[in-house]
Motif scaffolding. Structure first.
Motif, mmCIF file in Angstrom:
data_model
loop_
_atom_site.group_PDB
_atom_site.id
_atom_site.type_symbol
_atom_site.label_atom_id
_atom_site.label_comp_id
_atom_site.label_asym_id
_atom_site.label_seq_id
_atom_site.Cartn_x
_atom_site.Cartn_y
_atom_site.Cartn_z
ATOM 1 N N LYS A 630 -19.245 14.891 -54.066
ATOM 2 C CA LYS A 630 -19.939 13.933 -53.366
ATOM 3 C C LYS A 630 -21.099 14.231 -53.021
ATOM 4 O O LYS A 630 -21.276 15.646 -52.609
ATOM 5 N N ARG A 631 -22.265 13.592 -53.260
ATOM 6 C CA ARG A 631 -23.759 14.117 -52.859
ATOM 7 C C ARG A 631 -24.423 12.840 -52.303
ATOM 8 O O ARG A 631 -24.462 11.597 -53.023
ATOM 9 N N GLN A 632 -25.122 13.077 -51.281
ATOM 10 C CA GLN A 632 -25.449 11.989 -50.519
ATOM 11 C C GLN A 632 -24.851 10.921 -50.306
ATOM 12 O O GLN A 632 -25.344 9.610 -50.534
ATOM 13 N N GLY A 633 -23.461 10.965 -49.925
ATOM 14 C CA GLY A 633 -22.523 9.886 -49.737
ATOM 15 C C GLY A 633 -22.082 9.141 -50.888
ATOM 16 O O GLY A 633 -21.291 8.303 -50.550
ATOM 17 N N LYS A 634 -22.475 9.795 -52.002
ATOM 18 C CA LYS A 634 -22.250 8.952 -53.350
ATOM 19 C C LYS A 634 -21.051 9.773 -54.080
ATOM 20 O O LYS A 634 -21.545 11.118 -53.921
ATOM 21 N N LEU A 635 -20.224 9.402 -54.794
ATOM 22 C CA LEU A 635 -19.342 9.995 -55.560
ATOM 23 C C LEU A 635 -20.099 10.375 -56.977
ATOM 24 O O LEU A 635 -20.522 9.436 -57.670
ATOM 25 N N HIS A 636 -19.994 11.620 -57.686
ATOM 26 C CA HIS A 636 -20.368 11.864 -58.848
ATOM 27 C C HIS A 636 -19.429 12.670 -59.525
ATOM 28 O O HIS A 636 -18.773 13.434 -59.158
ATOM 29 N N PHE A 637 -19.668 12.431 -61.021
ATOM 30 C CA PHE A 637 -18.781 13.066 -62.017
ATOM 31 C C PHE A 637 -19.300 14.450 -62.130
ATOM 32 O O PHE A 637 -20.669 14.601 -62.344
ATOM 33 N N GLN A 638 -18.679 15.510 -62.357
ATOM 34 C CA GLN A 638 -19.177 16.719 -62.820
ATOM 35 C C GLN A 638 -18.400 17.138 -64.393
ATOM 36 O O GLN A 638 -17.001 16.845 -64.352
ATOM 37 N N VAL A 639 -19.021 17.730 -65.166
ATOM 38 C CA VAL A 639 -18.301 18.205 -66.425
ATOM 39 C C VAL A 639 -18.582 19.798 -66.412
ATOM 40 O O VAL A 639 -19.633 20.313 -66.258
#
Length: 802
Positions: A630-639
């Motif tokens: 989670k970054r700045q309140g938003k979910l993000h994918f990581q690979v």
């Protein structure tokens, strides 16, 4: 002592003369070499293409199918162009409106396809034109064009419409380019109507005092010439009366007080002479240069000094290439002064022979055709060919356009060439004169000498399509209308993942290089940024918006044709009723269905694992190569970056059925039960201009996004890719039951074989069956070898009733 002084003076003068001659000679050689070098440099960077199109016939009724074969060749060598992968073909009306368009895949310089003629077409003359993307960089006069007739037999044909009143014009073409005071010139002319057809008549050339200076009468096809020596202060005009009593008046081109004039003469059977005349005082005894090239390959380069205003060049005809040669004269500064075309018709090096197993047949009977291709020395020659067999009548005549006539004449000349077969089928003095008149009146050039001699690298708007169809567009800022810079995705959702990327240039232009893009498609375009509401994307039409100046022929229906039109209309409707499905069967070309990222490192089929209620849990629980943060309140994918055993710092490229996911919030809100599989690429990936720090590719069960809501700012476009191949229907009557079938067979085109090729033996045999149509039938074969030799052949047979 005086004797010695005079001897030294003479010796010194001689030495200075020799030195001057050496310097002049060196200067001439250097200048000539510079012209040759500039020309060769230009041709290396501007290779050109020609296209020829073979159609099944020339006359159609609305509702029929046009079948065609495209031959794409190098303009210089005539060898098939193997790099170009796409050609564009259009049927255009007299108002330059397209009534049919197709993108045709090319392989080894050829491709084939078809177009269905709408039932709503207006009766009249139409043109088929074809070109490649690379050819769009040059004049539309280079595009292949062919006249066809289309009649809407479902609408009453107005055969009583008044014939359009003729509009005549006369055009003058001074040999070499210009009329110059005090120098006699050959002046060619051509009289035509508004349809580009030659007109016959007689007239005179008058000066301002109405003195007759020359007689004007066309030699053949409205073309001819006269001689004129312009005098200072005189004006010249023509007064001519056509054979139907119309009067034509017009002025000759402007006369220059100073300049150069070129004259070409056939010295004998083996030599032509080029005389250059000049009244320019500064020219003196300066050198002039002659360059002759055939299809942009230099054949002759010479230099001569003007002597009393004249220079004479002699050229051995054997040194000129076959076809049309451009002969250009340059002054001492390398400026082009005069130009002239000369044609040396080629010897026929490829022979095509074809014969049927008998001269007459009954309806629904088998026809066997044997074809042989060989060199003029009777050596078998492998040839790529196309074959059409159709019924002849007063509506449908033998095809006037053959591949050799177009390649050797039509493709290198402008305007309408009447009866091109005349120049190939006659070899007397009359035909030679008619051919030379054609060179004088319809010559043109594929370039500008000023651009060549500046040695500037030419720039082109359209790059060639060496990999596949190119889709171009532009992106602008909605607020200002100015070009914008952005990374843009073009994707085609479906079972076969197709994703292409482009970064717009300073002019906002986008170029997407697609591969194996066939059939109807729905394109989705979106920018990489989620703040794309200020950006506007447009897609260009790949078809040319420029048109040639060639006139459309006149459409004159005759009452005598009504019966034949009724028969052809019935035949077309019967075929639509009884063989509609047969005429709409398409073959799908083999394409690489592998995703652009090829084999993924890991594939997860979600049914093999515990089904979790959210996408976040799916990734966290069992996808080892990826994570969620989670970054700045938003979910993000990581690979995971396998190369460095760490996570990439930037977001990966996330795909859903091939569509890039820009707004991950919407994706995380999806029901994971709609996802069939996940493919992972845990490494940095380069795809054209795109760089992805890992790829996560999700595929739904339906392959159509399964209700995923597209970004409202995405552009969705219906787009036709390369045309799929339609199967030509030709029934077989092998058994008695088939021969006695009550289903009508009213085909007037018995065979269309776009890949009727011979191998190393030069032999090909094919068979087909006649239909229920009787009468005379003709077979037309067009062909080309890998070395660029072209030929055509026709054969005929008759079909009798039962």
């Amino acid at each position: 002592m005086n004797c010695l002084f005079n001897s030294l003076k003479i010796l010194l003068s001689g030495s200075l003369f020799l030195l001057s001659s050496y310097v002049d000679g060196y200067s001439q050689e250097a200048r000539l070499a510079n012209i040759v070098s500039s020309f060769e440099s230009y041709t290396k960077t501007t290779s050109q293409e020609k296209i020829f199109v073979h159609t099944d016939k020339d006359f159609y009724v609305a509702g029929e199918i046009i079948w065609f074969k495209i031959y794409c060749m190098d303009a210089a060598s005539h060898k098939p162009v193997v790099l170009t992968k796409v050609a564009y073909l259009e049927i255009i009306s007299e108002s330059h409106k397209p009534v049919g368009q197709a993108k045709i895949s090319l392989s080894l310089g050829t491709g084939h396809g078809s177009l269905s003629l709408p039932f709503t077409l207006t009766s009249g003359k139409y043109k088929i034109r074809a070109y490649t993307r690379w050819m769009k960089n040059f004049s539309p006069e280079f595009h292949f064009e062919k006249n066809i007739t289309i009649v809407n037999s479902l609408v009453n044909l107005d055969i009583n419409s008044a014939k359009r009143l003729p509009v005549y014009s006369i055009h003058f073409f001074p040999e070499g380019g210009n009329l110059v005071e005090g120098i006699q010139s050959k002046v060619a002319f051509k009289i035509t109507d508004q349809f580009g057809q030659g007109v016959e008549g007689k007239g005179v050339i008058l000066n301002q005092n109405n003195d007759t200076l020359a007689q004007v009468e066309p030699f053949k096809f409205g073309m001819g010439y006269f001689f004129l020596k312009p005098e200072p202060g005189d004006d010249y005009n023509v007064q001519l009366q056509t054979n139907d009593g119309k009067t034509i008046r017009g002025a000759l081109p402007d006369v220059y007080s100073q300049g150069y004039v070129l004259t070409l003469e056939n010295t004998d059977a083996n030599t032509i002479s080029i005389s250059v005349w000049s009244n320019v005082p500064a020219a003196g005894n300066s050198p002039v240069y002659l360059l002759a090239h055939t299809r942009q390959v230099i054949q002759v380069a010479q230099a001569q000094n003007l002597r009393e205003g004249k220079a004479l060049f002699r050229i051995d005809k054997s040194k000129l290439g076959e076809g049309i040669s451009h002969i250009t004269i340059f002054d001492k500064n390398g400026i082009a002064l005069c130009e002239r075309l000369y044609c040396k018709l080629p010897e026929q090096k490829l022979l095509i022979e074809a014969s049927t197993n008998q001269p007459q047949y009954h309806i629904r009977q088998k026809v066997i055709v044997d074809i042989l291709t060989s060199t003029s020395g009777r050596k078998p020659e492998s040839t790529t060919m196309s074959l059409s067999v159709f019924r002849l009548d007063s509506l449908q005549q033998p095809e006037p356009s053959t591949i050799q006539r177009y390649v050797w004449l039509g493709s290198d000349l402008t305007g309408t060439i009447e009866h091109p077969d005349y120049y190939f089928s006659h070899s007397n003095e009359e035909a030679e004169q008619a051919l030379d008149n054609l060179m004088l009146t319809q010559g043109w050039r594929r370039f500008r000498w000023e651009e060549i001699l500046q040695n500037n690298t030419p720039s082109f708007d359209f790059v060639p399509e060496h990999e596949g169809h190119i889709i171009s567009g532009s992106i602008t800022d909605k607020r200002t209308g100015l070009p914008a810079s952005a990374t843009t995705y073009l994707s085609i959702p479906g079972k076969r993942i197709q994703l292409y990327g482009a970064i717009s240039d300073q002019n906002g232009k986008l170029v997407f290089n697609t591969k194996d893009l066939y059939g109807e498609n729905k394109l989705v375009l979106q920018t990489q940024s989620q703040q794309d509401s200020i950006l506007h994307i447009t897609i260009d039409s790949p078809f040319s918006s420029q048109f040639s100046t060639r006139a459309f022929p006149e459409f004159l229906p005759s009452p005598l044709h009504l019966g034949l039109l009724a028969d052809q209309s019935v035949a077309m409707q019967v075929q639509h009723i009884f063989a509609a499905n047969k005429g709409n069967e398409f073959s799908y070309p083999p394409v690489d269905s592998t995703p652009f990222y090829h084999t993924p490192e890991k594939t997860y089929r979600l049914d093999d694992f515990t089904r979790f209620p959210t996408m976040e849990e799916v990734i966290r629980e069992y996808v080892q190569e990826a994570g969620v943060r989670k970054r700045q309140g938003k979910l993000h994918f990581q690979v995971v970056d396998r190369s460095n055993e760490t996570f990439f710092t930037k977001d990966p490229l996330v795909l859903l059925d091939g569509l890039p996911v820009i707004n991950t919030d919407k994706f995380f809100a999806m029901d994971p039960r709609k996802i069939e599989k996940l493919e992972v690429i845990p490494r940095r990936y380069f795809w054209g201009p795109l760089i992805a720090e890992g790829i996560l590719s999700f595929t739904t069960y339906t392959h159509n996004l399964s209700g995923y809501e597209l970004d409202p700012h995405a552009l969705i476009v219906d787009y036709d890719g390369l045309q799929q191949k339609r199967e030509f229907y030709q029934p077989a009557y092998e058994h008695e039951s088939q021969q006695k079938s009550r289903l009508p067979d009213l085909r007037n085109v018995l065979v269309w074989s776009p890949e009727c090729n011979t191998g190393a033996s030069g032999k090909k045999q094919l068979s087909f069956y006649t239909s229920d149509q009787t009468g005379k039938f003709i077979g037309v074969i067009q062909g080309i070898t890998r070395n660029g030799e072209v030929a055509s052949h026709t054969f005929t047979f008759e079909v009798l009733g039962e």
